[in-house]
Write a protein that holds these residues in place. Sequence first.
Motif, PDB file in Angstrom:
ATOM      1  N   CYS A  94       0.751  -0.790   0.041  1.00 14.28           N
ATOM      2  CA  CYS A  94      -0.103   0.056   0.178  1.00 14.28           C
ATOM      3  C   CYS A  94       0.878   1.280   0.041  1.00 14.28           C
ATOM      4  O   CYS A  94       2.033   1.359   0.363  1.00 14.28           O
ATOM      5  CB  CYS A  94      -0.773  -0.105   1.063  1.00 14.28           C
ATOM      6  SG  CYS A  94      -0.089   0.329   2.853  1.00 14.28           S
ATOM      7  N   CYS A  99       2.122   2.231   7.364  1.00 15.85           N
ATOM      8  CA  CYS A  99       1.904   0.899   7.100  1.00 15.85           C
ATOM      9  C   CYS A  99       3.235   0.100   7.524  1.00 15.85           C
ATOM     10  O   CYS A  99       4.096  -0.208   6.770  1.00 15.85           O
ATOM     11  CB  CYS A  99       1.164   0.234   5.919  1.00 15.85           C
ATOM     12  SG  CYS A  99       0.710  -1.498   6.093  1.00 15.85           S
ATOM     13  N   CYS A 102       3.493  -3.000   5.169  1.00 15.61           N
ATOM     14  CA  CYS A 102       4.235  -2.900   3.847  1.00 15.61           C
ATOM     15  C   CYS A 102       5.401  -2.330   3.636  1.00 15.61           C
ATOM     16  O   CYS A 102       6.286  -2.533   2.784  1.00 15.61           O
ATOM     17  CB  CYS A 102       3.003  -1.909   3.022  1.00 15.61           C
ATOM     18  SG  CYS A 102       1.433  -2.804   2.713  1.00 15.61           S
ATOM     19  N   CYS A 110      -0.772  -6.398   5.346  1.00 14.63           N
ATOM     20  CA  CYS A 110      -1.241  -4.817   5.309  1.00 14.63           C
ATOM     21  C   CYS A 110      -2.421  -4.244   6.121  1.00 14.63           C
ATOM     22  O   CYS A 110      -3.216  -5.001   6.373  1.00 14.63           O
ATOM     23  CB  CYS A 110      -1.631  -4.723   3.875  1.00 14.63           C
ATOM     24  SG  CYS A 110      -2.046  -2.969   3.601  1.00 14.63           S
ATOM     25  N   PHE A 111      -1.973  -3.243   6.918  1.00 14.99           N
ATOM     26  CA  PHE A 111      -2.863  -2.901   7.999  1.00 14.99           C
ATOM     27  C   PHE A 111      -4.081  -1.900   7.302  1.00 14.99           C
ATOM     28  O   PHE A 111      -4.989  -1.943   7.645  1.00 14.99           O
ATOM     29  CB  PHE A 111      -2.219  -1.822   8.801  1.00 14.99           C
ATOM     30  CG  PHE A 111      -1.455  -2.597   9.947  1.00 14.99           C
ATOM     31  CD1 PHE A 111      -2.116  -3.207  11.219  1.00 14.99           C
ATOM     32  CD2 PHE A 111       0.020  -2.961   9.840  1.00 14.99           C
ATOM     33  CE1 PHE A 111      -1.332  -3.823  11.904  1.00 14.99           C
ATOM     34  CE2 PHE A 111       0.773  -3.397  10.746  1.00 14.99           C
ATOM     35  CZ  PHE A 111      -0.025  -4.041  11.955  1.00 14.99           C
ATOM     36  N   THR A 112      -3.618  -1.216   6.203  1.00  9.64           N
ATOM     37  CA  THR A 112      -4.702  -0.503   5.640  1.00  9.64           C
ATOM     38  C   THR A 112      -5.633  -0.963   4.641  1.00  9.64           C
ATOM     39  O   THR A 112      -6.688  -0.289   4.419  1.00  9.64           O
ATOM     40  CB  THR A 112      -3.750   0.732   4.927  1.00  9.64           C
ATOM     41  OG1 THR A 112      -3.492   0.109   3.628  1.00  9.64           O
ATOM     42  CG2 THR A 112      -2.689   1.237   5.703  1.00  9.64           C
TER      43      THR A 112
HETATM   44 ZN    ZN Z   1      -0.187  -1.735   3.848  1.00  9.43          ZN
END
Ligand code: ZN
Length: 372
Positions: A94, A99, A102, A110-112
């Motif tokens: 991302c 993040c 990433c 990935c968090f987002t």
């Molecule tokens: Zn991410």
Amino acid sequence: MRAVAVFPADKAMRVVDHPEPRLERDTDVMLAMLDVGLCGTDREIARFEYGSPPPGAAYLVIGHESLGRVVETGRAVTRLKPGDLVVTMVRRPCPHPECKACAVGRQDFCFTGDFTERGIKGRHGFMTERVVDDQRFMHVVPAHLRDVGVLVEPLTIAEKALIQLYDMRARLPWTAAGAPAGADHGQKAVVLGAGPVGLLGAMALLVRGFETWVYSLEPEGGPKARWAESVGARYLSAASTPLPEMERRIGNIDLVYEATGAAGVAFRALQAIGVNGVFVFTGVPGRKGPIELDADPIMRDLVLQNQLVFGTVNAGPDAFEAAVGDLARFHARWPEPLRALITGRHAPEACPDLLARPASGIKTVVTFAGSR
Ligand code: ZN
Ligand code: BGC
């Protein structure tokens, strides 16, 4: 060049004439596509339920399970040379600097949610003649695995699950890293579902020494049961062996590896994990509506029996490397059963039709080999 593409706005899928990619950076590699596997995600995309074209594009070139051959390399490419067989990873990071996943190349965590995926989300895929990507997303497959290399990506699902399982099992001193080799012997694993992810997962468990059962809908004595037995797994049919009976037959279940994508089946099977057992979800369910579940005994066992439940998606470079290594092991040990997982090879022109029909066989592959 030819590519198979989905047009979400027109609800159409067809073969298109797609511009040929070029090397843009010194670390880019060009591949001639050989094989591209079809899976449940492609079927969702073909039903226009999932999948998005790159920004501004009318269509998305599909395909994320791939095997290609290197035809050209940028000046700074060190890891690959022309002729190498390559599997390319699916997910790209991302754009958000915060993040943490990433930022370290672990976009599989990935968090987002703003990652992209080739052939799925915001980036063209591999169902085409030529593909260019950065060498860091590519993994070399030994030449003798040419026929089955397309199975690397679906196998990474099991590999990522097992890497996490071993991390978590560091909590059990007698199985943790440093325990004597073969510490998995005597461990009991149940694979739920006999599709490609389940059957590849069964092989990955067997090579690690797990006593392995495959539990699925197909009848005992049928082709799936015979396949399981041919690799040394046991087969139980959900049609004739209800869950409590399965538990009674197996004993303490150390691991359930879910590969059905059916919430009703999966959540009921939570009850089956044994003392210190682990349940891992890998299937993405469609929307089938609410299910009824007796949750008290499940919650009671989770607490009183120190159980773990986790879900896993996509895979990092470690899982891709592990998948290549395991595929070579499977090939040495079970050459025929491994090849038997690929039940059809078709021309790209057949793809829209293949995805419109109900799934049949085990793994269906679209092949570009010999197309130029
Ligand atoms: Zn991410
Ligand atoms: C692919 C994964 C991907 C997931 C969700 C799966 O079919 O194997 O790489 O992350 O779909 O898009």
